[in-house]
Write a protein that holds these residues in place. Structure first.
Motif, mmCIF file in Angstrom:
data_model
loop_
_atom_site.group_PDB
_atom_site.id
_atom_site.type_symbol
_atom_site.label_atom_id
_atom_site.label_comp_id
_atom_site.label_asym_id
_atom_site.label_seq_id
_atom_site.Cartn_x
_atom_site.Cartn_y
_atom_site.Cartn_z
ATOM 1 N N ILE A 1 4.770 3.004 -2.283
ATOM 2 C CA ILE A 1 4.850 4.461 -2.390
ATOM 3 C C ILE A 1 5.588 4.870 -3.668
ATOM 4 C CG2 ILE A 1 5.671 6.576 -1.276
ATOM 5 C CD1 ILE A 1 3.782 5.301 0.605
ATOM 6 N N GLY A 2 6.725 4.224 -3.939
ATOM 7 C CA GLY A 2 7.559 4.626 -5.083
ATOM 8 C C GLY A 2 6.779 4.623 -6.392
ATOM 9 N N GLY B 1 18.539 -1.427 -10.763
ATOM 10 C CA GLY B 1 19.321 -1.330 -9.542
ATOM 11 C C GLY B 1 18.433 -1.239 -8.319
ATOM 12 N N PHE B 2 19.082 -1.006 -7.184
ATOM 13 C CA PHE B 2 18.381 -1.015 -5.899
ATOM 14 C C PHE B 2 19.271 -0.292 -4.904
ATOM 15 C CE2 PHE B 2 17.661 -3.945 -2.035
ATOM 16 C CZ PHE B 2 16.646 -3.142 -1.532
ATOM 17 N N ARG C 1 9.861 -6.674 -15.470
ATOM 18 C CA ARG C 1 8.725 -6.995 -14.587
ATOM 19 C C ARG C 1 8.046 -5.721 -14.075
ATOM 20 N NH1 ARG C 1 8.737 -7.480 -9.217
ATOM 21 N NH2 ARG C 1 11.012 -7.370 -9.178
ATOM 22 N N PRO D 1 13.176 3.896 1.957
ATOM 23 C CA PRO D 1 13.950 3.521 3.149
ATOM 24 C C PRO D 1 14.501 2.111 3.063
ATOM 25 C CG PRO D 1 11.588 3.390 3.613
ATOM 26 C CD PRO D 1 11.720 3.871 2.199
ATOM 27 N N PHE E 1 0.225 3.691 7.946
ATOM 28 C CA PHE E 1 -0.504 3.704 6.679
ATOM 29 C C PHE E 1 -1.901 3.098 6.882
ATOM 30 C CE2 PHE E 1 3.768 3.002 4.262
ATOM 31 C CZ PHE E 1 4.102 4.326 4.457
ATOM 32 N N LEU F 1 11.934 9.016 2.503
ATOM 33 C CA LEU F 1 10.759 8.479 3.186
ATOM 34 C C LEU F 1 11.249 7.796 4.446
ATOM 35 C CD1 LEU F 1 7.708 7.856 3.108
ATOM 36 C CD2 LEU F 1 8.301 5.666 2.084
ATOM 37 N N ALA F 2 10.803 8.271 5.577
ATOM 38 C CA ALA F 2 11.189 7.662 6.850
ATOM 39 C C ALA F 2 9.910 7.368 7.626
ATOM 40 C CB ALA F 2 12.129 8.592 7.605
ATOM 41 N N ASN G 1 -2.485 -0.609 6.596
ATOM 42 C CA ASN G 1 -2.241 -1.571 7.675
ATOM 43 C C ASN G 1 -3.540 -2.177 8.195
ATOM 44 O OD1 ASN G 1 0.357 -0.753 7.308
ATOM 45 N ND2 ASN G 1 0.740 -0.133 9.420
ATOM 46 N N ALA H 1 11.079 1.877 -7.142
ATOM 47 C CA ALA H 1 10.025 2.425 -8.016
ATOM 48 C C ALA H 1 8.832 1.508 -8.221
ATOM 49 C CB ALA H 1 10.621 2.805 -9.374
ATOM 50 N N THR H 2 8.921 0.249 -7.764
ATOM 51 C CA THR H 2 7.710 -0.577 -7.799
ATOM 52 C C THR H 2 7.157 -0.778 -6.393
ATOM 53 O OG1 THR H 2 8.882 -2.678 -7.615
ATOM 54 C CG2 THR H 2 8.507 -1.838 -9.843
ATOM 55 N N GLY H 3 7.754 -0.124 -5.415
ATOM 56 C CA GLY H 3 7.222 -0.196 -4.048
ATOM 57 C C GLY H 3 5.855 0.472 -4.004
ATOM 58 N N LEU I 1 14.246 3.646 -10.539
ATOM 59 C CA LEU I 1 15.215 2.584 -10.250
ATOM 60 C C LEU I 1 14.470 1.333 -9.806
ATOM 61 C CD1 LEU I 1 18.287 2.054 -9.998
ATOM 62 C CD2 LEU I 1 18.067 2.626 -7.571
HETATM 63 N N1 NAP Z 1 3.382 0.615 7.240
HETATM 64 C C1 NAP Z 1 3.506 1.770 7.869
HETATM 65 O O1 NAP Z 1 2.640 2.166 8.630
HETATM 66 C C2 NAP Z 1 4.730 2.620 7.602
HETATM 67 C C3 NAP Z 1 4.816 3.883 8.146
HETATM 68 C C4 NAP Z 1 5.923 4.674 7.847
HETATM 69 C C5 NAP Z 1 6.909 4.179 6.991
HETATM 70 N N2 NAP Z 1 6.799 2.919 6.501
HETATM 71 C C6 NAP Z 1 7.853 2.420 5.592
HETATM 72 O O2 NAP Z 1 7.585 2.995 4.356
HETATM 73 C C7 NAP Z 1 8.143 2.175 3.338
HETATM 74 C C8 NAP Z 1 7.145 2.145 2.233
HETATM 75 O O3 NAP Z 1 7.169 0.975 1.599
HETATM 76 P P1 NAP Z 1 6.935 0.733 0.093
HETATM 77 O O4 NAP Z 1 5.984 -0.387 -0.002
HETATM 78 O O5 NAP Z 1 6.616 1.979 -0.637
HETATM 79 O O6 NAP Z 1 8.305 0.152 -0.349
HETATM 80 P P2 NAP Z 1 9.791 0.681 -0.179
HETATM 81 O O7 NAP Z 1 10.385 0.025 1.021
HETATM 82 O O8 NAP Z 1 9.850 2.142 -0.265
HETATM 83 O O9 NAP Z 1 10.423 0.073 -1.476
HETATM 84 C C9 NAP Z 1 10.255 -1.290 -1.822
HETATM 85 C C10 NAP Z 1 10.813 -1.505 -3.202
HETATM 86 O O10 NAP Z 1 12.230 -1.543 -3.149
HETATM 87 C C11 NAP Z 1 12.716 -2.439 -4.124
HETATM 88 N N3 NAP Z 1 13.520 -3.563 -3.658
HETATM 89 C C12 NAP Z 1 14.367 -4.243 -4.431
HETATM 90 N N4 NAP Z 1 14.977 -5.197 -3.753
HETATM 91 C C13 NAP Z 1 14.490 -5.133 -2.506
HETATM 92 C C14 NAP Z 1 14.758 -5.857 -1.323
HETATM 93 N N5 NAP Z 1 15.658 -6.854 -1.276
HETATM 94 N N6 NAP Z 1 14.100 -5.546 -0.194
HETATM 95 C C15 NAP Z 1 13.199 -4.531 -0.210
HETATM 96 N N7 NAP Z 1 12.917 -3.788 -1.311
HETATM 97 C C16 NAP Z 1 13.557 -4.091 -2.444
HETATM 98 C C17 NAP Z 1 11.514 -3.057 -4.774
HETATM 99 O O11 NAP Z 1 11.312 -2.301 -5.976
HETATM 100 P P3 NAP Z 1 11.894 -2.792 -7.356
HETATM 101 O O12 NAP Z 1 11.477 -4.220 -7.554
HETATM 102 O O13 NAP Z 1 11.286 -1.873 -8.333
HETATM 103 O O14 NAP Z 1 13.375 -2.674 -7.288
HETATM 104 C C18 NAP Z 1 10.405 -2.818 -3.809
HETATM 105 O O15 NAP Z 1 9.157 -2.728 -4.430
HETATM 106 C C19 NAP Z 1 8.496 0.844 3.979
HETATM 107 O O16 NAP Z 1 9.892 0.747 4.098
HETATM 108 C C20 NAP Z 1 7.861 0.937 5.337
HETATM 109 O O17 NAP Z 1 8.609 0.243 6.308
HETATM 110 C C21 NAP Z 1 5.721 2.152 6.780
#
Ligand code: NAP
Length: 271
Positions: free
Chosen positions: A13-14, A50-51, A38, A72, A125, A95-96, A128, A9-11, A32
């Motif tokens: 997208i999330g 959690g995670f 934080r 993902p 994205f 999300l894939a 990038n 939820a702090t990612g 979550l």
């Molecule tokens: N870049 C591209 O072009 C592209 C294209 C398609 C898909 N994607 C994928 O789309 C996803 C989008 O990313 P997003 O930034 O929204 O983040 P995300 O991967 O959906 O989620 C990241 C969040 O997961 C939680 N987290 C807790 N522990 C973690 C750990 N050990 N490792 C990783 N995450 C942890 C954190 O939130 P909390 O601190 O709140 O727990 C963190 O902010 C990525 O997985 C990326 O690979 C990317």
């Protein structure tokens, strides 16, 4: 009342998914996060610790949840999906990424667990493009390779907006794979020109040979530079086309690269 759980939820997208859900009037959203203090999530959201990467945290997080937004995380995705089924979750919105790529394991795990699903399949994205931020801050030349490599990048805000719509009306999207792109296919050369337009500067794009490009881009991408450079050739042979899914699902136009560049211009400016 439908209870929606947003993982990661702090990612990037999330966090936007949480905001989109609240803006749409969702009144039973659980978020979550590893560290609720934080995370500073908005009022009106129930925060759970959690995670998805720590399955022991999931039974509590999943309790009474109807619809799940699954960020993902490949190492534990099979377990996270199996547990979602056991918890009686009625729909997973995962999300894939494009089918057959790195994120395919997410879709495979979701389909294997038997819970009704909707796959979100964003391509690259727009964010990038910050790969070029260091070069653009330093001068007017952007060194890369395969300047004609073409794709239709999407703003993360649009991915989140689609996710929220689907989470709010999962029944309309059962079993669907939503290929998500921005509104226009652009070459690297064109993206650099649009970044220049947003910054009010004329940027010059220069193609380097493979090895020199890897050396230059490794300054920003480290070990991923070779993967990025070699993938570019495919986008010349098979340019990604833009699809209208964002507009179809959200009812609003998808963000253009120029709009994104204007909104994020500071990332490319020396502060
Ligand atoms: N870049 C591209 O072009 C592209 C294209 C398609 C898909 N994607 C994928 O789309 C996803 C989008 O990313 P997003 O930034 O929204 O983040 P995300 O991967 O959906 O989620 C990241 C969040 O997961 C939680 N987290 C807790 N522990 C973690 C750990 N050990 N490792 C990783 N995450 C942890 C954190 O939130 P909390 O601190 O709140 O727990 C963190 O902010 C990525 O997985 C990326 O690979 C990317």
């Amino acid at each position: 009342m439908t209870k929606i759980l947003v993982t990661g939820a702090t990612g990037n997208i999330g966090r936007m998914v949480v905001d989109e859900l609240l803006a749409a009037g969702a009144d039973d959203v659980r978020a979550l996060t590893v560290d609720p203090a934080r995370a500073a999530l908005p009022d009106g959201v129930e925060v759970a610790r959690g995670f998805v990467g720590r399955p022991s945290t999931l039974p509590t997080a999943y309790a009474n949840v109807d619809v799940l937004y699954l960020a993902p995380h490949l190492p534990t995705v099979v377990e996270a999906c199996r547990m979602a089924d056991e918890a009686g979750i009625g729909h997973i919105v995962d999300l894939a990424g494009p089918k057959g790529e790195h994120w395919q394991a997410v879709e495979d795990a979701v389909e294997a667990c038997g819970v009704p699903y909707t796959h979100l399949e964003p391509g690259e994205f727009m964010a990038n493009a910050t790969l070029w931020a260091r070069q653009i801050r330093a001068g007017d030349v952007v060194l890369d390779t395969c300047g004609d490599a073409t794709n239709a990048p999407i703003a993360q805000e649009d991915v989140a907006a689609v996710a929220a719509r689907v989470l709010l009306s999962p029944g309309e999207h059962v079993g669907r794979s939503c290929e998500l792109t921005g509104p226009e296919a652009l070459s690297r050369r064109q993206k650099v020109a649009l970044l220049g337009e947003a910054l009010g500067r004329e940027l010059r794009y220069v193609d380097l040979p493979r090895d020199e490009a890897i050396e230059e881009l490794a300054k920003d991408m480290g070990e991923h530079a070779a993967w990025y450079v070699d993938g570019a050739g495919l986008l010349i042979e098979y340019p990604q086309r833009a699809v209208p899914t964002v507009t179809e699902i959200t009812g609003r136009p998808a963000t253009t690269f120029l709009e994104w560049s204007r909104r994020n211009a500071d990332l490319f400016r020396d502060q």
